[in-house]
Design an enzyme around this catalytic site. Structure first.
Site, PDB file in Angstrom:
ATOM      1  N   GLU A   1      -4.369   7.200   7.275  1.00  0.00           N
ATOM      2  CA  GLU A   1      -5.444   6.564   6.515  1.00  0.00           C
ATOM      3  C   GLU A   1      -5.877   5.258   7.174  1.00  0.00           C
ATOM      4  O   GLU A   1      -7.072   4.986   7.342  1.00  0.00           O
ATOM      5  CB  GLU A   1      -4.986   6.289   5.085  1.00  0.00           C
ATOM      6  CG  GLU A   1      -6.021   5.534   4.254  1.00  0.00           C
ATOM      7  CD  GLU A   1      -5.483   5.006   2.934  1.00  0.00           C
ATOM      8  OE1 GLU A   1      -6.214   4.266   2.262  1.00  0.00           O
ATOM      9  OE2 GLU A   1      -4.329   5.304   2.590  1.00  0.00           O
TER      10      GLU A   1
ATOM     11  N   GLU B   1       2.429   1.754  -3.342  1.00  0.00           N
ATOM     12  CA  GLU B   1       1.468   2.317  -4.292  1.00  0.00           C
ATOM     13  C   GLU B   1       1.465   3.844  -4.218  1.00  0.00           C
ATOM     14  O   GLU B   1       1.399   4.541  -5.241  1.00  0.00           O
ATOM     15  CB  GLU B   1       0.074   1.760  -4.007  1.00  0.00           C
ATOM     16  CG  GLU B   1      -1.044   2.385  -4.826  1.00  0.00           C
ATOM     17  CD  GLU B   1      -2.299   2.585  -3.999  1.00  0.00           C
ATOM     18  OE1 GLU B   1      -2.869   3.694  -4.059  1.00  0.00           O
ATOM     19  OE2 GLU B   1      -2.710   1.645  -3.297  1.00  0.00           O
ATOM     20  N   HIS B   2       1.534   4.384  -3.005  1.00  0.00           N
ATOM     21  CA  HIS B   2       1.583   5.840  -2.833  1.00  0.00           C
ATOM     22  C   HIS B   2       2.902   6.410  -3.339  1.00  0.00           C
ATOM     23  O   HIS B   2       2.933   7.362  -4.131  1.00  0.00           O
ATOM     24  CB  HIS B   2       1.420   6.200  -1.355  1.00  0.00           C
ATOM     25  CG  HIS B   2       0.010   6.157  -0.862  1.00  0.00           C
ATOM     26  ND1 HIS B   2      -0.620   7.244  -0.306  1.00  0.00           N
ATOM     27  CD2 HIS B   2      -0.899   5.153  -0.818  1.00  0.00           C
ATOM     28  CE1 HIS B   2      -1.852   6.917   0.045  1.00  0.00           C
ATOM     29  NE2 HIS B   2      -2.038   5.652  -0.252  1.00  0.00           N
TER      30      HIS B   2
ATOM     31  N   HIS C   1       0.831  -1.209   0.000  1.00  0.00           N
ATOM     32  CA  HIS C   1       0.000   0.000   0.000  1.00  0.00           C
ATOM     33  C   HIS C   1       0.866   1.260   0.000  1.00  0.00           C
ATOM     34  O   HIS C   1       0.631   2.198  -0.780  1.00  0.00           O
ATOM     35  CB  HIS C   1      -0.900  -0.033   1.235  1.00  0.00           C
ATOM     36  CG  HIS C   1      -1.885   1.096   1.308  1.00  0.00           C
ATOM     37  ND1 HIS C   1      -2.571   1.376   2.456  1.00  0.00           N
ATOM     38  CD2 HIS C   1      -2.279   2.011   0.394  1.00  0.00           C
ATOM     39  CE1 HIS C   1      -3.356   2.411   2.242  1.00  0.00           C
ATOM     40  NE2 HIS C   1      -3.204   2.816   1.002  1.00  0.00           N
TER      41      HIS C   1
END
Length: 972
Positions: A175, A77-78, A74
């Site tokens: 998040e 991905e950022h 994750h």
């Protein structure tokens, strides 16, 4: 979008296209297209769907199999999207959003894959975005500072003062703190870990907040080097385009720069359990009386088996697909819980599929009862058998799904990508994700020969020991415990810090802020110009006729044999006590009985002859007036053309002859309450925006009563204070209002199906009442705070501005896009650590809003909002304004499809938003200047025109006192 044959010639099987070989060509008759499957010498796989659609799509997907819960996939991905070799600017992904006319741009991380998709209707834009996406994924800079910004970092409360409190920060970190406060997210993660404890699914691919700080920068880079390689890549392209040109671009930009590499990302089978298990998981919640969930789940067979995958999808719909379904109905009518559990249904997003069913809205200690109810109901279904009519209704739904080409929700080209990715990523045949006719034929043959689904229930559910009963329980102390655990984690990780370590943290913090303040060279990125914005808006042709008091519009479009029917009823004067009732009526009317049929009979009828029906309420107005409103209720449905008459009859009965019972209404309202309460933690920004808008806008006031926290309070009062009898009386009055309203019907179908007789509906409206205009009202202008079980905040401010035809409206729309991309992204996300910060302008409602999402800050964010005008006096020029205009123009030219294009044009024209009005708006938009943006900010975004609201886990007043904001604090 049209349904004709693609105009581009396709290669034949065995053809070499550079270093690609065409392995298969498969016709896709349902979507009038062709699937081309290719493989590159390096091992990359490529699927291309050629069809006559000008919305071109792309995606590159990597199997990513994390071995822990640090969130490496994750966070990567950022960080991958934060600068690359060809585009070494701070954030090319976000920078491209306003430089493009894209119809979709995003990236997402699932349990075992990461994908980067986009779509656009502009060919030059397509290749611009293709270059940015390819470079971002295969050649990212992966800066250390980017890792610290979006992953995790230590930072002092005052970044340059090492004597202040040390804390953890990071966009993904915040998040996931917000995500893991949602019971649905907690349950999904627990489900993977419980059912597949030895596989990657036991890990939190998004990252568990307590584990994210264990991820090192070196681990991130190593994960990228291993996984983001052509040998591990699945490419996807879609639309009417030159495949050879796309492959050449990929070869030049990526493939030519790599050599072979082997990576084993296969996921083994989960060893079978020898006996059933029970897992209990807490989540941060205070509703100890009705906040628990229980779900019973089973591991099934491989999702790459197309026959089994189809059969479980069909069986899941047979058992659970509507309120009358044989598993749904006994669970809801048991009274144990208020709604089906979050994970209910068949899941093919694991290598081995899973089926789950359960209840939420439970008190503590009900797990045994729910488990017994599920198992006993399944035994009864298997024993008594499933009626052929139920199965045929579900197969009818699959036929509709196969035929329908819709851009609603997601662009159709990307829906197609996700359908084929499922089997493809696990080594199966991607064609089976797109074509079901062979599997459906085999299923029908087996159904004719004997018991299929009953045997599946007996063998794969009731006799399957690989079963988990998952119990999700609210823990009112968990928020405080989590905060304490975070503090202890910081203390443990920093226990050995020296003065040099503290000085390094200060230096890294200042370095990050320095980089965040730097402007990259935007000229490095490709862009479109204002000349690429089409000046015209869609003029979908239609005919009109009057049938009694009803205006009927008929729209001929290539719908693939489907018929779409919308009945919008503009309501007469609505008494004040019925305003809150309208959304409850719309929710209940399609889930209750009608015309002598109870809810079970009607649900089965709807399933058998339609593709679904819905009802909704709305508020609208004239393009030149924000205070003269009208309320409407819309009934919508779709069906195969052969069932057009049956669709008309269903909608007629729902409108003219609904039947409500106290028992069914109680079930429905408890289901709705459970769903709305769960959505607050995941969508707190939307609720905050509505509550802020209600203080400044008459339309916002109505929307708050329809779908805001005010509506939630109304619903809670009815459910908890036994207000059902009074509600039933109000429902009778709403029905009478409807039949006295002014109906507008829109029928969308192929030319040969457009003559459908609509008089059964139109003749039901016999009243002559004029359209009502509710008196304009707003909530008191008092900042509002609502506290709930959330470790992060959702902040909003809203301003009353101008109607659509006012000369300043286009400038306000451009201003919203400029602030979002150039100001709030940097200040709220990059510097503030929130997952998102946005600005929006509702041009038809005249409300301008600023908001934040999963935000660790409150006071700082409102200060950022307040400083927006000051930002406009900074280093802004023609480029920024041009990009904001490009971005704003997309809102005026939305992606449509046959199911939406006709209704948007017909109802838009009836409301006064004609093509001429919309094109005049666009013409003004293209001429907006920076001076216009400053002027409309000074004129309309002023404190006396503002409304404030937030949703958070804490009282904000101690923090916002210095800003002069005093919030009225209430608990949700």
């Amino acid at each position: 979008m049209t349904a004709t044959s693609p105009s581009t010639a396709l290669p034949t099987v065995g053809t070499r296209l550079g270093r690609y070989t065409v392995e298969r060509l498969e016709p896709l008759p349902e979507m009038q297209g062709t699937l081309v499957l290719l493989r590159h010498e390096l091992g990359a796989r490529h699927a291309h769907v050629q069809r006559d659609d000008d919305n071109l799509a792309f995606g590159v997907t990597f199997p990513t199999v994390p071995k822990d819960s640090t969130g490496v996939a994750h966070i990567l991905e950022h960080v991958a999207l934060m600068g690359s070799t060809r585009y070494p600017v701070p954030d090319p992904f976000f920078a491209m959003i306003p430089r493009s006319l894209n119809t979709f741009m995003n990236a997402m991380t699932a349990s075992d894959w990461t994908t980067y998709p986009f779509s656009t209707r502009n060919e030059q834009d397509y290749f611009n975005l293709l270059g940015v996406y390819l470079d971002a994924t295969f050649f990212p800079l992966l800066r250390y500072e980017s890792f610290r910004q979006d992953g995790h970092r230590f930072e002092f409360e005052t970044p340059d003062d090492p004597t202040t409190t040390l804390k953890l920060q990071g966009v993904v970190y915040n998040e996931m703190k917000g995500a893991m406060a949602s019971p649905g997210s907690v349950m999904w993660r627990a489900f993977g870990a419980a059912l597949y404890p030895d596989l990657t699914y036991a890990n939190n691919s998004g990252g568990s907040p307590e584990n994210i700080p264990n991820l090192s920068y070196e681990d991130l880079r190593a994960f990228h080097a291993a996984h983001y390689h052509p040998s591990n890549a699945f490419f996807y392209t879609y639309g009417d385009q030159d495949l050879t040109r796309v492959l050449d671009e990929i070869e030049t930009q990526v493939m030519s720069k790599f050599g072979p590499q082997a990576l084993d990302v296969t996921i083994p089978d989960q060893p079978n359990f020898t006996e059933a298990r029970r897992v209990e998981v807490p989540y941060p919640g205070t509703d100890v009386e009705r906040g628990a969930q229980v779900s019973v789940g089973w591991k099934l067979g491989h999702t790459t088996d197309p026959d089994q995958n189809l059969r479980w999808n069909v069986l899941s719909d047979v058992l659970l697909g509507n309120p009358a379904a044989p598993l749904t109905r006994p669970l809801i009518e048991s009274g144990l819980g208020s709604a089906l559990a979050d994970l209910t249904g068949y899941h093919d997003s694991f290598r081995e599929g899973a089926f789950a069913v359960g209840l939420k809205g439970l008190g503590a200690g009900r797990a045994d009862e729910v488990e017994a109810l599920v198992l006993n109901t399944l035994r009864q279904i298997a024993s008594e058998g499933i009626g052929p009519a139920l199965i045929e209704s579900t197969l009818h739904q699959f036929e509709i799904a196969q035929r329908e080409v819709s851009n609603s929700g997601y662009p159709y080209g990307l829906k197609t990508m996700f359908r084929l990715l499922g089997p493809w990523l696990y080594g199966g045949d991607p064609v089976t994700g797109l074509r079901l006719e062979a599997e459906l034929e085999r299923l029908r043959a087996d159904l004719a020969a004997g018991r299929v689904f009953e045997r599946m229930i007996e063998e794969r559910l009731l006799s399957n020991p690989h079963r988990v009963t998952l119990v999700l329980t609210p823990d009112p102390e968990l928020v405080a415990q989590t905060e304490q655990a975070e503090q202890e984690l910081v203390q443990r990780l920093s226990a050995d810090f020296t003065e040099e370590d503290r000085a390094r943290i200060v230096a890294e913090s200042l370095r990050l802020k320095e980089l965040q303040a730097q402007e990259g060279n935007p000229d490095l990125l490709p862009t479109l110009t204002l000349a690429d914005v089409p000046p015209a808006v869609s003029r979908v042709p239609y005919t009109t006729e009057e049938e009694g008091r009803t205006l009927v519009g008929r729209v001929a479009l290539p719908t693939g044999g489907l018929t779409y029917l919308d009945v919008q009823v503009r309501l007469p004067e609505v008494p004040e006590d019925l305003l809150d009732t309208l959304p409850l009526y719309a929710y209940a009317v399609t889930r209750s009985g009608a015309a002598g049929q109870d809810y079970v009979e009607l649900a089965r009828r709807i399933e058998a002859v339609t593709g679904g029906v819905s009802a909704s309420v709305g508020v609208g107005g004239r393009p030149d007036d924000l205070d003269t409103l009208r309320l409407s209720m819309t009934f919508s449905g779709k069906a195969l053309a052969r069932n057009g008459v049956a669709l008309v009859e269903v909608l007629r009965d729902l409108i003219a002859a609904p039947e409500f019972t106290r028992e069914r209404l109680e079930q429905l309202l408890k289901q709705r309450l459970a769903g709305v309460k769960a959505s607050v933690v995941s969508s707190g920004n939307a609720y905050a925006e509505r509550l802020a808008a209600a203080q400044v806008s008459p339309a916002g006031y109505v929307e708050e009563h329809f779908s805001g926290l005010t509506a939630l309070n109304t619903l809670k009062g009815i459910v908890e204070e036994a207000g059902l009898d009074a509600l039933l009386e109000r429902f009778t009055r709403v029905r009478e209002l409807l039949l006295r309203g002014q109906p507008l019907l829109c029928l969308t179908a192929t030319p040969e199906d457009l003559g459908l007789r609509l008089t059964p509906i139109t003749h039901g409206f016999t009243g002559g009442a004029a359209v009502g205009h509710p008196a304009p009202r707003t909530l008191p202008a008092q900042p509002q705070a609502r506290t709930t079980d959330s470790p992060v905040a959702f902040n909003a401010v809203a301003f009353r501005t101008v109607p659509y035809t006012h000369p300043d409206s286009p400038a306000l729309l451009v201003l919203s896009r400029l602030l979002r991309s150039e100001y709030l992204l940097k200040e709220i996300r990059e510097k503030g650590g929130a997952y998102g910060g946005g600005a929006a302008f509702d041009a038809r409602g005249g409300v301008f809003s600023l908001s934040s999402y999963r935000d660790p800050n409150i006071a700082r964010t409102y200060e950022v909002f307040r400083n927006a005008r000051q930002f406009l006096d900074g280093q802004l020029g023609e480029r920024e304004v041009t990009e904001a205009i490009l971005s704003a123009s997309k809102a005026l030219d939305p992606l449509t499809s046959p199911d939406t294009a006709g209704r948007l044009r017909f109802y838009g024209d009836q409301a006064g938003y004609t093509p001429e009005v919309q094109e005049a708006y666009k013409a003004r938009l293209l001429k907006v200047s920076l001076d216009d943006l400053k002027r409309v900010t000074d004129t309309w975004l002023t404190s006396e025109r503002a409304g404030y609201a937030l949703v958070a886990g804490r009282d904000p007043n101690a923090e916002t006192e210095a800003l002069g904001l005093k919030f009225d604090v209430q608990t949700i």
